[in-house]
Motif scaffolding. Structure first.
Motif, PDB file in Angstrom:
ATOM      1  N   LYS A  52       0.876  -1.168   0.000  1.00  0.00           N
ATOM      2  CA  LYS A  52       0.000   0.000   0.000  1.00  0.00           C
ATOM      3  C   LYS A  52       0.914   1.219   0.000  1.00  0.00           C
ATOM      4  O   LYS A  52       1.511   1.549   1.021  1.00  0.00           O
ATOM      5  N   SER A  54       2.555   4.858   0.199  1.00  0.00           N
ATOM      6  CA  SER A  54       2.311   6.003   1.069  1.00  0.00           C
ATOM      7  C   SER A  54       2.424   7.288   0.257  1.00  0.00           C
ATOM      8  O   SER A  54       2.781   7.270  -0.926  1.00  0.00           O
ATOM      9  N   GLU A  55       2.147   8.403   0.907  1.00  0.00           N
ATOM     10  CA  GLU A  55       2.277   9.700   0.255  1.00  0.00           C
ATOM     11  C   GLU A  55       3.718   9.921  -0.199  1.00  0.00           C
ATOM     12  O   GLU A  55       3.964  10.405  -1.303  1.00  0.00           O
ATOM     13  N   TRP A  98      -3.797  13.867   0.259  1.00  0.00           N
ATOM     14  CA  TRP A  98      -2.351  14.038   0.359  1.00  0.00           C
ATOM     15  C   TRP A  98      -1.969  15.332  -0.359  1.00  0.00           C
ATOM     16  O   TRP A  98      -1.700  15.353  -1.552  1.00  0.00           O
TER      17      TRP A  98
END
Length: 187
Positions: A52, A54-55, A98
């Motif tokens: 998954k 992330s930013e 984000w």
């Protein structure tokens, strides 16, 4: 026919992705997601089988596309959109939250990029084709002049002008006298 709960879950996931992404464009979305995951692997930022991102991962990937692969800002916005949709479908992540990514993309726009512009006819070609001939009833000159008027006032691109052939010009048989020009590949 699915035999286990795992098979049913896999089919349901595929159906959901097909519905949300669309069959025609799913390959492009998948390619962009695969690029992100591959890039994360090169940075050794992956710890799970189905990671998954992330930013930070998405920011680094977009930076990689911009600096190392020379993507234009508009292409980066498309990549952002595709990655966002895949993450929404697969991981229920909304990357619109984000803010650093959007700020990064806006920064790239301010820096500028290679903007593609439509080609134009060079002045020499225009002068050659549209200079008033000794005989103003010359059919080739009249045709070229009419084509220039159609291209200019029709807002046609060069490729659309090049696609106009003799078969696309018909003589009006009823009503207003003149010729009709059909542009087959419009905008």
């Amino acid at each position: 026919m699915p035999k286990t709960k795992k098979d049913v879950a896999k089919l349901a996931t595929e159906a959901r992705e097909n519905e949300l992404l669309g069959m025609a464009s799913q390959a492009k979305y998948e390619q962009r997601h695969t690029g992100l995951i591959s890039y994360m692997r090169t940075l050794r930022r992956i710890r799970a089988k189905d990671p998954k991102p992330s930013e930070d991962d998405v920011c680094l990937y977009l930076d990689h596309l911009r600096k190392e692969r020379s993507f234009a800002p508009k292409t980066l916005w498309s990549a952002y959109s595709m990655i966002g949709k895949i993450l929404q479908v697969r991981h229920s992540v909304d990357i619109k939250l984000w803010k650093r990514i959007v700020d990064q993309l806006k920064k790239y726009e301010r820096e500028g990029g290679a903007v593609k512009k439509a080609g134009t006819f060079p002045q020499k070609v225009i002068q050659e084709k549209f200079a008033i001939p000794a005989d103003p009833t010359d059919h080739e000159w009249v045709r070229n002049l009419c084509l220039a008027v159609v291209v200019y006032y029709g807002g046609l691109r060069m490729c659309e002008a090049h696609n106009i052939g003799q078969k696309d010009v018909t003589v009006a048989t009823e009503g207003v006298p003149g010729h009709w020009i059909t542009v087959r590949r419009g905008k």
